[in-house]
Design a protein around this motif. Sequence first.
Motif, short mmCIF file in Angstrom:
data_model
loop_
_atom_site.label_atom_id
_atom_site.label_comp_id
_atom_site.label_asym_id
_atom_site.label_seq_id
_atom_site.Cartn_x
_atom_site.Cartn_y
_atom_site.Cartn_z
N VAL A 1 1.00 -1.26 0.22
CA VAL A 1 -0.04 -0.01 0.16
C VAL A 1 0.97 1.26 -0.05
O VAL A 1 0.67 2.29 -0.81
CB VAL A 1 -0.92 0.02 1.04
CG1 VAL A 1 -1.65 1.31 1.46
CG2 VAL A 1 -1.98 -0.97 1.21
N GLY A 2 1.83 1.39 0.98
CA GLY A 2 2.60 2.57 1.03
C GLY A 2 3.78 2.70 -0.33
O GLY A 2 3.54 3.87 -0.77
N SER A 3 4.19 1.58 -0.88
CA SER A 3 5.00 1.98 -2.08
C SER A 3 4.00 2.53 -3.20
O SER A 3 4.43 3.27 -3.91
CB SER A 3 5.61 0.76 -2.64
OG SER A 3 4.73 -0.46 -2.73
N VAL A 4 2.88 1.88 -3.46
CA VAL A 4 1.97 2.35 -4.52
C VAL A 4 1.55 3.58 -4.25
O VAL A 4 1.58 4.30 -5.35
CB VAL A 4 0.49 1.15 -4.52
CG1 VAL A 4 -0.51 1.89 -5.28
CG2 VAL A 4 0.94 -0.17 -5.15
N GLY A 5 1.40 4.08 -2.97
CA GLY A 5 0.80 5.51 -2.73
C GLY A 5 2.02 6.34 -3.08
O GLY A 5 1.96 7.44 -3.55
N CYS A 6 3.33 6.16 -2.69
CA CYS A 6 4.41 6.78 -2.99
C CYS A 6 4.75 7.08 -4.59
O CYS A 6 4.93 8.32 -5.13
CB CYS A 6 5.73 6.32 -2.50
SG CYS A 6 5.88 6.56 -0.67
N ALA A 7 4.37 5.98 -5.18
CA ALA A 7 4.51 6.19 -6.59
C ALA A 7 3.68 7.08 -7.19
O ALA A 7 3.85 7.70 -8.34
CB ALA A 7 4.45 4.63 -7.33
N MET A 8 2.38 6.99 -6.81
CA MET A 8 1.48 7.92 -7.42
C MET A 8 0.97 9.06 -6.87
O MET A 8 -0.09 9.71 -7.31
CB MET A 8 0.22 6.85 -7.51
CG MET A 8 0.22 5.63 -8.22
SD MET A 8 -1.44 4.70 -8.11
CE MET A 8 -2.39 5.23 -9.06
N ALA A 9 1.72 9.55 -5.99
CA ALA A 9 1.33 10.71 -5.20
C ALA A 9 1.54 11.77 -6.15
O ALA A 9 2.51 12.36 -6.84
CB ALA A 9 2.42 10.83 -3.99
N PRO A 10 0.43 12.52 -6.11
CA PRO A 10 0.04 13.88 -6.82
C PRO A 10 0.61 15.01 -6.16
O PRO A 10 0.70 16.07 -6.99
CB PRO A 10 -1.34 13.83 -7.23
CG PRO A 10 -2.14 13.10 -5.74
CD PRO A 10 -1.08 12.27 -5.57
N ALA A 11 0.83 15.03 -4.81
CA ALA A 11 1.06 16.12 -4.06
C ALA A 11 1.90 15.65 -2.95
O ALA A 11 1.87 14.51 -2.51
CB ALA A 11 -0.21 16.99 -3.52
N LEU A 12 2.72 16.76 -2.45
CA LEU A 12 3.58 16.48 -1.30
C LEU A 12 2.83 15.69 0.16
O LEU A 12 3.36 14.69 0.78
CB LEU A 12 4.14 17.86 -0.46
CG LEU A 12 4.96 17.44 0.61
CD1 LEU A 12 6.20 16.91 0.30
CD2 LEU A 12 5.62 18.99 1.00
N SER A 13 1.64 16.10 0.17
CA SER A 13 0.67 15.51 1.57
C SER A 13 0.61 14.04 1.04
O SER A 13 0.66 13.23 2.11
CB SER A 13 -0.64 16.21 1.58
OG SER A 13 -1.48 16.27 0.22
N VAL A 14 0.22 13.56 -0.28
CA VAL A 14 0.01 12.40 -0.53
C VAL A 14 1.37 11.52 -0.17
O VAL A 14 1.41 10.32 0.43
CB VAL A 14 -0.69 12.08 -1.83
CG1 VAL A 14 -0.75 10.54 -2.17
CG2 VAL A 14 -2.06 12.63 -1.97
N LEU A 15 2.55 11.80 -0.56
CA LEU A 15 3.82 11.37 -0.43
C LEU A 15 4.07 11.18 1.13
O LEU A 15 4.55 10.08 1.24
CB LEU A 15 4.90 12.18 -1.23
CG LEU A 15 6.18 11.88 -1.12
CD1 LEU A 15 6.50 10.47 -1.85
CD2 LEU A 15 7.09 12.90 -1.63
N VAL A 16 3.76 12.19 1.78
CA VAL A 16 4.07 12.24 3.22
C VAL A 16 3.16 11.02 3.78
O VAL A 16 3.88 10.11 4.64
CB VAL A 16 3.96 13.44 4.08
CG1 VAL A 16 3.94 13.48 5.28
CG2 VAL A 16 4.99 14.54 3.45
N ILE A 17 2.04 10.97 3.56
CA ILE A 17 1.13 10.02 4.08
C ILE A 17 1.66 8.73 3.59
O ILE A 17 1.77 7.66 4.51
CB ILE A 17 -0.30 10.01 3.61
CG1 ILE A 17 -0.79 11.54 4.50
CG2 ILE A 17 -1.01 9.12 4.15
CD1 ILE A 17 -2.21 11.88 3.94
N SER A 18 1.99 8.25 2.64
CA SER A 18 2.35 6.99 1.98
C SER A 18 3.81 6.62 2.61
O SER A 18 3.85 5.56 2.96
CB SER A 18 2.29 6.90 0.60
OG SER A 18 1.22 7.37 -0.08
#
Length: 475
Positions: free
Chosen positions: A93-110
Motif C-alpha cells: 500500500v505504501g509503495s503504490v501510494g508513493c509512486a502515484m503521489a500527486p502532491a506532497l501531502s499524499v507522499l508524506v502519508i504514503s
Amino acid sequence: MSTLTSPVNTNRQTILVCFLAALAGLLFGLDMGVIAGALPFLAQEFTLSSHSQEVVVSVMMFGAALGALCSGPMSSSLGRRKSLLIGALLFVVGSVGCAMAPALSVLVISRFILGLAVGVASFTAPLYLSEIAPERIRGSMISLYQLMITIGILAAFLSDTAFSAGGHWRWMLGIITFPALVLFIGVLTLPESPRWLAMKDRHELAAKVLKLLRNSDQEAREELAQIRESVKMKQRGLQLFRHNPHFRRSTYLGVLLQFMQQFTGMTVIMYYAPKIFEIAGFTTTREQMWGTVIAGLTNVLATFIAIGLVDRWGRKPILKLGFSVMAVCMGLLGYLFYSGISAGAEQYVAVAVLLIFITGFAMSAGPLIWVLCSEIQPLAGRDFGVTCSTMANWIANMMIGATFLTLIDTIGSPNTFWLYALLNVVCIVLTLIFVPETKNISLENIERNLMRGAPLRHIGQTPHTHSVITTERSL
C-alpha cells in the motif's frame, strides 16, 4: 553438553524458513535506500526546503516507531507469522501510494504507511528468527536479516541510479511493490514460532514445528522442554516491567543498544549519501549516484564479515572493534572537510574513509544490535522488551534523519562529523560497561541469568558460572 549446542549440521528446512523471514529485511532496506536517490528529484518536483526534505525522510521513521509500538501486542495476540503478513501488505500500500503521489501531502502519508510496515518488519522478523533458529546459528541467522537490509539498500541505490538519468522518481519509489508481494507469498509458507505457540499452550503444534526445524526428535524435545519451563512465568509485558526490576534492566539495555546503533552516524550516510558525496566534491548527479552504489555494495559485503564471525568471535569483541573503526573514520572525515577537499586525490581519500566507516558499521553495530536485542529479553516479556527497543531505534533514527541537514547548515560539515566521532567513543565505553556476550548461550539460560540478578554484562555467562556472577552487584 546439550545437543542444542553440539557442532552438528543445521536442518536445511530451518535455513529456508529463516531466509524467507529475513526477506522482510530486504523491504526494510529498499525503503531506507530509495529515498536517497529520489530526494533530489522530489525536492525539485515539490520545491522542498532543507526542512521539508527532512520531513519527507523522517516521517517514515515516525511511522516505524508507531508500527513497532503496535507490533508487540499484535505479535503477541496474532502471532509472528500473521504480523509479518500484515507488514507485507502495508509495504504494498505504501509503495503504490508513493509512486502515484500527486502532491506532497499524499507522499508524506504514503511514506508514513511505509514506516508502519518497516516498524512491523523490524520488530517481528528478528524476533521470529531468534525463536526459530537454534542457538548455535542464532547470531548468523539474525545477521542474515541485516544482510537482507543491506542488499535492499544496494538494490535501491542501483535502481535509483538506473532511473536517475530520466528523473523517474515515481519508479524509484514504486518498485518496492514487487518484492513486497514476494514477501507476502513467502510468509504464507512459514510455520509459526514454537515459542509463541508454547506461550498460547499449543504445545503439540510447537513440538511439530520443532521436529520440522531440528535435526532430531531428541533435539526438538530438549528445546521444547526448555521453552515450556520458561513460559511458566505468567507475568506479561507492562506488568512484568512494572514489578520486575531485572526485566526493566534488560528493557533499558535494549533501548540503549538501539540508540547506540543509530548515533554511530550510519543512518545519515544511507539517507543522505548523495549529499555527502556532494560535500566531498563530487558535483554531478552521476558521480553522486555511483558513489552511493559503491557505498551500498560495501555495506553488503561487510555484512558477510558479521555473519561469518558473530558465532565464532562473539558479539562484544566485534562491537568494540566496529565502534573504534567508526570513531576514527568520522574523526578523519571531519578533518578532511575542515581542511578542504579540492583535489581529486583528497576526494578519493574521503571516499575511502567513508567506505571503511561503512565496513565498521556493517560488520558490527548494524547486525549485532538486532541480535542482542532479540536475545536479552526474557520470554514472558519479550514482545514488550523488543517493542521498546525497536521503537527506540526508530525514534533515534527519526532524530538523526530530521537533524542532519540542519546540523550541516548550522555548525558545518566538520563539526557534524566530529560530533558523530565523539558519539562512537561513547558507544565503546557503554559496550564495555553494559553489553553482555551471548555467544552459544540459549535464550533460556540468558533469561535465568538476568532474573537471578547477574550484572547485565554477565547475563551471557554459561550456566556453571551462575553462582559466581550472582554474587556481583547488578548494574
